[in-house]
Design a protein around this motif. Structure first.
Motif, mmCIF file in Angstrom:
data_model
loop_
_atom_site.group_PDB
_atom_site.id
_atom_site.type_symbol
_atom_site.label_atom_id
_atom_site.label_comp_id
_atom_site.label_asym_id
_atom_site.label_seq_id
_atom_site.Cartn_x
_atom_site.Cartn_y
_atom_site.Cartn_z
ATOM 1 N N HIS A 15 41.286 45.495 35.389
ATOM 2 C CA HIS A 15 39.766 45.014 34.794
ATOM 3 C C HIS A 15 39.467 45.168 33.148
ATOM 4 O O HIS A 15 38.026 45.648 33.390
ATOM 5 N N ASN A 16 39.864 45.798 32.471
ATOM 6 C CA ASN A 16 39.400 45.603 31.223
ATOM 7 C C ASN A 16 39.757 43.696 30.839
ATOM 8 O O ASN A 16 39.839 43.765 29.678
ATOM 9 N N LYS A 192 39.151 54.468 32.342
ATOM 10 C CA LYS A 192 39.755 53.901 33.636
ATOM 11 C C LYS A 192 41.226 53.895 33.060
ATOM 12 O O LYS A 192 40.886 52.836 32.972
ATOM 13 N N VAL A 194 44.532 51.486 34.551
ATOM 14 C CA VAL A 194 44.411 50.020 34.937
ATOM 15 C C VAL A 194 45.781 49.901 36.019
ATOM 16 O O VAL A 194 45.203 49.272 37.105
ATOM 17 N N ASN A 213 42.423 52.428 45.609
ATOM 18 C CA ASN A 213 42.826 52.020 43.982
ATOM 19 C C ASN A 213 41.840 50.985 43.928
ATOM 20 O O ASN A 213 41.552 51.081 42.834
ATOM 21 N N THR A 214 41.816 49.968 44.457
ATOM 22 C CA THR A 214 41.286 48.092 44.652
ATOM 23 C C THR A 214 40.041 48.672 44.682
ATOM 24 O O THR A 214 39.520 47.714 43.533
ATOM 25 N N ASP A 215 39.440 49.370 45.287
ATOM 26 C CA ASP A 215 38.259 50.003 45.338
ATOM 27 C C ASP A 215 37.431 50.182 44.176
ATOM 28 O O ASP A 215 36.388 50.026 43.625
ATOM 29 N N ASN A 216 38.539 50.494 43.464
ATOM 30 C CA ASN A 216 38.337 51.416 42.179
ATOM 31 C C ASN A 216 38.350 50.137 41.378
ATOM 32 O O ASN A 216 38.232 51.103 40.037
ATOM 33 N N GLY A 217 38.878 49.658 41.311
ATOM 34 C CA GLY A 217 39.423 48.353 40.123
ATOM 35 C C GLY A 217 40.872 48.967 39.638
ATOM 36 O O GLY A 217 40.841 49.026 37.934
#
Ligand code: NDP
Length: 318
Positions: A15-16, A192, A194, A213-217
């Motif tokens: 996500h970063n 958050k 990674v 997990n994937t829904d939250n990036g």
């Protein structure tokens, strides 16, 4: 994705914006396999792996360090082309800076690409009780007795390291977090995670946790893809059938199962043939992935189950 035929050439993005190789080498070796880790790391890197997974508790970091030193000196690979993960030792969970610095020293590197909180728990740091030096040999004690541990507070201590030493820690994440633990963490985390590294394979497909997990990036890394010692997952009839169909190894089916679903995978082996087998990425169909996922939904089997996990309320504990 199916056009790429080499698992070791595929990268996923955090996500970063930072990237992680989809295939890594696991290094939780035991006994006489600890020294064999050196050749395993060299074999893997020569086969095209760019990702090594280790941890303070594995007692293999100094061996990995020897392999890396030789590979760097011989000009076979550069540090910046590798992705190295380590994890805070659970006995050092409350002093993550000590753990990080010991890992860096043994690995012989200046930074880790990913630093994970190994479990959302701690074990009693027994050297304090015994008055001995901090010593990995003492980390095996108290597996049954996690100390009272504020996992959010000590994730924040890892966040502090990430902020204070960006030259030493490039990304931070967690491991062995259930949905309940993640929900609590996400309310308070400044950075958050990674990654959440969890046990995952056809016998423990945990699709609800992966989705959370994937829904939250947060990317997921699958550990113990073979089912750990003895590789029970390599004997699943459907895995054998698919290996036959695609004229490949059960190991390549088990790694491809994850990568085709956007999950990073870190199989462990000290066997040259097996290390190389999983660089093959098999284009499993949606139906085949669904059938593999169903196995672990109907009869979930967890193979890494330290006693303290039961006390933490994790699901599917044997
Ligand atoms: P794996 O599921 O990767 O299985 C590895 C074992 O299976 C090795 O002993 C290997 O032996 C053997 N094996 C592989 N293929 C076969 C085969 N076809 N037939 C027979 N035996 C086979 O186990 P791990 O539990 O090691 O998980 C992988 C990595 O994940 C770890 O090394 C570690 O880096 C990480 N991990 C993280 C955890 C966490 O808490 N975050 C917990 C557990 C693991 P050989 O070496 O001889 O090939």
């Amino acid at each position: 994705m199916t056009e790429i035929k080499k698992a070791n050439e595929l990268y996923f993005t955090f996500h970063n914006g930072n990237k992680v190789p989809a295939l890594g080498l696991g290094t939780a070796n035991h006994g006489d396999k600890i020294p064999q880790t050196k050749e395993a790391v060299k074999t893997a890197i020569r086969a095209g792996y760019r990702h090594i997974d280790t941890a303070w508790v594995y007692e293999t970091e100094h061996i990995i360090g020897e392999a890396l030193k030789e590979l760097f000196e011989d000009g076979e690979i550069k540090r910046e082309d590798l992705f190295i993960t380590t994890k805070i030792g659970t006995p050092l969970a409350e002093t993550p800076e000590i753990s990080l610095n010991q890992s860096l020293k043994e690995l012989g590197i200046d930074y880790v690409d990913l630093l994970l909180q190994h479990w959302p728990t701690s074990r009693k740091p027994i050297w304090k009780v015994e008055g001995v030096e901090i010593d990995r040999k003492h980390n095996k004690a108290n597996n049954k007795n996690p100390v009272e541990y504020d996992f959010v507070k000590y994730y924040k201590a890892i966040e502090d390291l990430y902020e204070k030493y960006p030259e030493k820690v490039k990304n931070i994440g967690v491991s062995n977090y259930s949905t309940e633990f993640l929900e609590k963490l996400l309310k308070e985390a400044k950075h958050k995670p990674v990654i959440n590294q969890i046990e995952l394979h056809p016998n423990l497909s945990q699709r609800d946790l992966v989705k959370f997990n994937t829904d939250n990036g947060i990317l997921v890394t699958a550990y113990s893809p073979l089912g750990s010692s003895g590789a029970p997952n390599a004997k699943i009839p459907l895995v054998l059938e698919l290996a036959e169909k695609y004229k490949t190894s059960p190991n390549a089916i088990l790694s491809s199962y994850h990568i085709n679903q956007g999950v990073i995978v870190i199989p462990k082996s000290v066997n040259e043939e097996r290390i190389k087998q999983v660089t093959e990425l098999i284009p499993l169909t949606e139906e085949e992935l669904e059938a593999l996922n169903k196995i672990g939904e109907e009869n979930p089997q967890r193979f890494i189950a330290p006693e303290f996990g039961r006390k933490l309320g994790f699901k599917h504990w044997p």
